[in-house]
Design an enzyme around this catalytic site. Structure first.
Site, mmCIF file in Angstrom:
data_model
loop_
_atom_site.group_PDB
_atom_site.id
_atom_site.type_symbol
_atom_site.label_atom_id
_atom_site.label_comp_id
_atom_site.label_asym_id
_atom_site.label_seq_id
_atom_site.Cartn_x
_atom_site.Cartn_y
_atom_site.Cartn_z
ATOM 1 N N HIS A 483 0.839 -1.208 0.000
ATOM 2 C CA HIS A 483 0.000 0.000 0.000
ATOM 3 C C HIS A 483 0.873 1.258 0.000
ATOM 4 C CE1 HIS A 483 -3.611 2.416 1.273
ATOM 5 N NE2 HIS A 483 -2.647 3.188 1.754
ATOM 6 N N GLU A 484 1.789 1.332 0.966
ATOM 7 C CA GLU A 484 2.639 2.522 1.067
ATOM 8 C C GLU A 484 3.555 2.640 -0.150
ATOM 9 O OE1 GLU A 484 1.888 4.781 3.039
ATOM 10 O OE2 GLU A 484 0.549 3.552 4.262
ATOM 11 N N HIS A 487 1.853 4.528 -2.849
ATOM 12 C CA HIS A 487 2.023 5.983 -2.684
ATOM 13 C C HIS A 487 3.415 6.396 -3.151
ATOM 14 C CE1 HIS A 487 -1.666 6.895 -0.610
ATOM 15 N NE2 HIS A 487 -1.387 6.163 0.464
ATOM 16 N N HIS A 490 3.689 6.721 -6.818
ATOM 17 C CA HIS A 490 3.002 7.944 -7.245
ATOM 18 C C HIS A 490 3.970 9.132 -7.142
ATOM 19 C CE1 HIS A 490 -1.226 10.059 -7.085
ATOM 20 N NE2 HIS A 490 -0.610 10.238 -8.230
#
Length: 692
Positions: A483-484, A487, A490
């Site tokens: 999940h992290e 980010h 991104h």
């Protein structure tokens, strides 16, 4: 979850003995953490604010007619050193704080708020921006320039630029109060988390706990110079205790300690802070012409207004609550079959549901740990990024770090070009807040032919290695890392001109799409085969263990969905108040979450006083964004399911239309360009098992 200040300027520092202000002669001009000391911060903030004000004065006093370059471009490039100082300080205040840092935060936060207000309430500056904005259609601007102009103009209006003098003064005071109370809220939660320990001296009280968890608790006790075993409210300690400890009395004790964080009537009580933050936000929204704070906050989100948010929350609640109620009934019946002749309380739910899960799927979360050795997980996630986006990772030990646990990598593309610097910080410590997040020490931007690549940091709280065992993650922790890392991608793959439009600087309800879509690979055998081998025997993760993980993934999905919806509902309840909140916070919370309440309410425990996401973490009137992102990610991942989970064309399209674009275009425009249509909730309901 995310961050990234505007730090855009070709200026690299000034002549100064202060390492925060001086030229950084480190590899890639990364922060010189090894040279920065506590006493450097306040002088650095003070001087950097003066320099930033000079940048603004230069724009305001420019005698030439306002245009994009001399006003919007110049504003984008202002305050470079201040952004640099602030990103180092505030990131470390989350990841490596202490009493001195917290005192400094109390000193510099109002300075930063005053500086922000001085900018956004500067009439001459706004007049120049408005002049450019009013003639934007005739300026021949690129799409990205138009987006930046809109963003800057809107930020000024939303920060009180159109208010009367009296209104501006009021806005100034409200925003200062908000920043200080929000800071205090976070400090109180951290203090309460650190204040509690469950000290076990009798070995029989460890019954039911897996060996790895017991070893970690012994390690914690040794680190504190104590005998026996210590459990804390940090997630890697608290969560397994609730799942596995046979001692019901101790489960209740630690549950109540966790649930009563910051609402015990002591110096760290946050109930009054909750009320003040709610009412100050309402006052600010009304001052700016909105009925409620949610109306104000949602104008710049994909959701647009509270009605759309509440409609989404309600649709998902209607779909998931019947499943949640059935799941709780199943767990209650199972507990009864195990001799539990009492109503299930919240401190029983994890314990019995974990046992039922093991029985039903022959899957114990702890049994997944041996296959997820942290170093191998990191390697697996790097390989996944290489398969999808052709990224390569090389550790660089020359780059300074702020704690010995932190590792740093150079990230390059297939041609060897630097894409990003990546910091990884994985283990809990007293100076680190709980949870997991991605942030930046520098965002990405372009200046003429020069490109500034981002410095991205991922901060988590995973199980520490012990003397005889490496760090082993549960399946859930491995998923959190993915999940992290989403980010992180991104931020790392950003390819825009202006830093304030780069990476994760997107609308709040779009920011979780890149992170949540990555979680989908967690159950894909082809991905797990890249790295998931037993840390002692080296054998690959078994096909049937993966199958059991997949089958068990929707176990309690109804309950998990309703729990997330209760947080979103509570957030909206606070922020759709049209008049000041006067009632008791506990009573307000009980009433707000009643539609989502599926387990008994425990007196003396609350969500609100420790709900950092909305009261100190930037998610106010935005917590629904997690569910909205689940809708987006399930819908988006269906493209990978259709075309292949490593399909190059699909990955390229996701990179080119979502990951690299930041906020350079409207999120829905980008999403439709990738997906071919607007998202629907169908894929999420199917993935959750709510519809066939």
């Amino acid at each position: 979850s995310c961050g990234g200040d505007k730090s855009t300027s070709p200026k690299k520092g000034i002549e100064s003995d202060n390492p925060l202000l001086a030229v950084w002669d480190t590899p890639f001009e990364t922060p010189p953490f090894d040279k920065i000391k506590h006493e450097h911060y306040v002088p650095a903030f003070t001087q950097a604010i003066d320099l930033a004000k000079a940048d603004i004065d230069a724009i305001v006093n420019d005698n030439s007619a306002p245009d994009f370059a001399n006003t919007i471009g110049a504003f984008e490039h202002s305050g470079y050193l201040l952004s640099r100082v602030a990103s180092v300080f505030f990131n470390l205040n989350s990841a490596e704080t202490d009493d001195k840092m917290e005192k400094i935060a109390e000193e510099v936060t109002p300075l930063m708020t005053d500086y922000q207000n001085d900018i956004y309430l500067n009439e001459k500056l706004f007049a120049r921006i408005k002049t450019v904005y009013d003639k934007k259609e005739s300026l021949g601007l690129t799409g990205e320039q138009l987006r930046l102009l809109d963003k800057v103009y809107t930020a000024f209006v939303r920060s009180g630029a159109n208010l009367s003098e009296e209104g501006k003064e009021k806005f100034r005071q409200i925003s200062k109060d908000l920043s200080l109370i929000s800071l205090k809220f976070g400090q109180n939660v951290l203090a309460e988390t650190n204040a509690y320990t469950l000290h076990i001296k009798d070995e029989k009280d460890l019954s039911g706990l897996p060996k790895g968890i017991i070893d970690a608790a012994a390690h914690e006790a040794q680190a504190k110079g104590m005998d026996g075993w210590i459990f804390t409210l940090q997630f890697p300690s608290y969560s397994p205790f609730m799942k596995y400890a046979d001692n019901r009395k101790l489960r209740e004790e630690i549950y109540r300690a966790n649930g009563s964080k910051a609402c015990k009537g002591n110096e760290y009580d946050n109930r009054e802070n909750v009320r003040q933050l709610t009412n100050l936000r309402l006052e600010m929204a009304k001052l700016l012409g909105s009925l409620t704070y949610a109306d104000y906050a949602l104008k710049t989100k994909m959701a647009e207004n509270p009605e759309n948010v509440n409609k989404l929350l309600n649709e998902l609640l209607v779909a998931s609550k019947p499943f949640a109620e059935k799941e709780i009934q199943d767990v209650q019946e199972y507990a009864k079959s195990q001799g539990a002749n009492f109503e299930l309380m919240p401190w029983d739910f994890s314990y019995y549901s974990e046992k039922l899960k093991v029985e039903k799927y022959d899957l114990d979360e702890e049994a997944t740990r041996p296959f997820f050795q942290l170093d191998k997980v990191i390697d697996g996630v790097f390989k996944l990024s290489n398969r999808l986006f052709e990224l390569n990772f090389t550790e660089n030990k020359e780059i300074p770090v702020y704690h010995e646990d932190v590792k740093v990598y150079e990230v390059t593309d297939k041609s060897g070009k630097l894409i990003s610097i990546l910091y990884l910080d994985f283990f809990p410590r007293d100076g680190k807040r709980g949870g997991a997040w991605m942030t930046e020490y520098r965002g990405q931007w372009k200046e003429g032919k020069t490109e500034y690549r981002p410095f991205v940091s991922l901060v988590c709280n995973f199980t520490k290695p012990t003397a005889d065992k490496p760090s082993l993650l549960t399946f859930y922790e491995m998923e959190t890392f993915l999940h992290e890392f989403g980010h992180g991608l991104h931020g790392m793959l950003s390819d825009v001109t202006y830093e304030s439009l780069s990476g994760t600087n997107v609308l709040h309800d779009f920011v979780e799409l890149p992170s949540q879509i990555m979680e989908n690979w967690a159950v894909e055998k082809e991905f797990l085969d890249m790295f998931a081998t037993h840390y002692l025997t080296g054998e690959a993760i078994h096909e049937e263990l993966i199958q059991r993980i997949v089958e068990s993934r929707n176990f309690l999905e109804g309950y998990a969905s309703v729990r997330q919806l209760s947080f979103g509902t509570l957030d909206m309840a606070y922020h759709t108040q049209a008049s000041p909140l006067t009632e008791d916070i506990a009573a307000f919370e009980i009433k707000a979450v009643a539609p989502t309440q599926v387990l008994p309410v425990v007196e003396g425990t609350m969500i609100s006083p420790a709900f950092s996401h909305i009261f100190s973490g930037g998610y106010s009137a935005g917590y629904y964004g997690y569910k909205w992102a689940e809708v987006l990610d399930a819908d988006a991942f269906s493209m990978f399911e259709k075309n292949g989970i490593f399909d190059k064309a699909t990955a390229d399209s996701f990179k080119n239309n979502i990951l690299s674009k930041g906020d350079s275009e409207k999120p829905m425009t980008l999403y439709v360009r990738f997906r071919g249509q607007e998202p629907t909730i169908d894929a999420l309901l199917r993935r959750s098992g709510f519809i066939k």
